[in-house]
Design an enzyme around this catalytic site. Sequence first.
Site, PDB file in Angstrom:
ATOM      1  CG  ASN A 248      -7.814   2.896   7.413  1.00 56.46           C
ATOM      2  OD1 ASN A 248      -6.994   2.426   8.197  1.00 56.46           O
ATOM      3  ND2 ASN A 248      -7.672   2.808   6.104  1.00 56.46           N
TER       4      ASN A 248
ATOM      5  CG  ASP B  93      -0.133  -0.067   2.532  1.00 54.02           C
ATOM      6  OD1 ASP B  93       0.819  -0.863   2.587  1.00 54.02           O
ATOM      7  OD2 ASP B  93      -0.469   0.666   3.484  1.00 54.02           O
ATOM      8  CG  ASP B  94      -0.413   4.322   1.657  1.00 54.03           C
ATOM      9  OD1 ASP B  94      -1.376   4.593   0.924  1.00 54.03           O
ATOM     10  OD2 ASP B  94      -0.523   4.136   2.887  1.00 54.03           O
TER      11      ASP B  94
END
Length: 702
Positions: free
Chosen positions: A195, A90-91
């Site tokens: 989240n 991710d990211d």
Amino acid sequence: MERFQLNCYLYAPKDDCKHRLYWRDKYTKDEEADLKKLITEAKERNITFVYAISPGLDITYSLDKDVEALKEKLDQVKALGCTDFSLLFDDIEPDMCGDDKDKFKSVAEAQCIITNEIYEWLKPKVFLFCPTEYCESRTVPSLKRSTYLRTVGETLHEEIQITWTGNHVVPREISNKDIQNLTEIIKRKPVIWENLFANDYDQTRLYLGPYDGRKVGLKKDLAGVLLNPNCEFEMNFVAMHTTAQWKLNRVQQFPLDSSSQDVEMEDQTESQGSAAVPEYNPRRALEKALIDWREEFYKRPQYSTHQAHMKETEDGDEMETEGKDEDKHKKTIAELDPLSLDDLFILSDLFCLPFDYGPRAVHFLKKAHWLISNVKLAGKGASEEEGSEWNDAAVHFNDCYRNLAILADKIINIPNRDILYDLYFYLSDIRSTLCLINSYIKWHGMGKPNRAPFRPGEQEPWLFRGGLHSELRRLLPTEGRSDMFRRPEIRRATSRFFTVRPCFPSDPVDKEALYNVCRLTWDDGFSCFDISPGQSLNIDAESYPDLYADELIGGYLQESSDLCYVLEDELSICGFAVAATDGAEFQKKLRQNWVETLKEKYPESNEEAKEMIKSVRGGHKIPSDYPSVVHLRVQFNRLEAQSPADQLLTCVTKALRAKGSSGVHTRILKSHLFLKGLFERLQFQPLEDESAGDHLILVKRI
């Protein structure tokens, strides 16, 4: 986690550099020992420990050396007893180097082939994969047309589970339809990387609301839920508690000894049917969580997350949290003015969820917005009925603020200092903002001001940071909001909160309060009515109590009222700063106007008054490079730290700078060591002046 019947912990901390940035580096012996202890503890509590590693920042997928480094790193963790793993991509940028492009058709294929190889190497029970496109808003060009996700679904080993956050990184809601659409593409049920309570993107916010926006029926379409919580450990009780209730689809408490209650409730369900246990409801679940959490506030934790004593470095102050206050924190709940369930509901409402404030917070915001938007109703031009409506609303807002202040005072005194430390900065920020707004409203209520009080600002939640705190701040017509609300890195946990606001000299309450501060701070903090033996007193305080105040600040209130500021707490004004932009011109006005006022007020026979008038008429030498003048007095015995006095002085110097001043000076007695230290903390320097006599001139460039 064991208490809440949560069964999986994924290790992916941002403060472990060897998890992401330096993923190739092996753990040291000490780090191994810590990690092994964590793995062992999880096993003993029947919690699945998943070790996650994030190599995507700089891995070369086609380089055997990188793949071997990844295997060696995970082998090291496996040797510590870990049996379950996760690869996170991710990211990161979805790019590949030239060698990778020669070997793989796409970044999705490269990630999947590497992940499959690691999976076969480790043969784990649980293996999680976080894709680069981990939410719908980050799919290219869309969820249904994403070649990345389709490649992942077709290439990734069928036993590997895929994490997903929803239609956004922090989605307001997650629906069954959205998950079913995803499942069709990735060929398996996803694990939700939740989240909702994560605050790492905006640490001016905290989330103490219930698990919401996900219907219980969503569970049938999921392989699991991983809760990404607040960064503050102690602030995750409500998040974990309500998520556990959602998981069980029933509203219940989780006492420390929860096993007996769980069995009882299961037996009840079997004998009485599903109607015996209420289904999950966010607000009712929140109530159960707060009931259990309240008990935690009055416990001294066995394992403290704040092992060291917190030392206040600001201005040399110290806060001894477990020394001199130790006996106080051993008191019973009854002796401590305990937190009520309603108190905790207020706390949860103030720090609810990314997209929602609780009912009390909404009430605060609406009431403040109405009062500030309708300040004209407090003026002379409004009708009596309109003015009464505004004043009633202002009184109500003041009562609401005082209730919050009482709540904050209760929390300051809780025995569980870990909860206090994790909560204090957030609570003090929202309280200080409300305190300022309350003072701003009061200031308007004194009468229509003749000038501005301050000189003039479906998305992801981080676009508008700060939550309720930020929205309240935006109500104030200020330019330099960041200066007014800057949070110090370390701050003393004080029970009093202070506000700096402009003075309203025409209001007799303000004027009398300032004069009283003068009397109480006559000699560097000593009252002119309570002088220690041996001290000389040249002022007839009993007969003429205004004498000293008239000399020190009376002229400022008359001739420079736009540069008069007060420091006040919830009780009253406890300090002030007064200034004039051009000291020479100001002294000229005093001689022309203020001296005549003093002559009318005091009889010629009073020798002290004669000396005072002579002093005002004569003035003092104005340093050419520091033409502005400032005077400050504070009841330092009412301050629990020096920062409020610093804030007061900073405010008035900023106001002088806004008026074009380049330098400021103050004139104090050499014996006034407290004032001297206060000015020197804010970089005022002594100026040599032989004519100053027993006074000291302190100057500063601004």
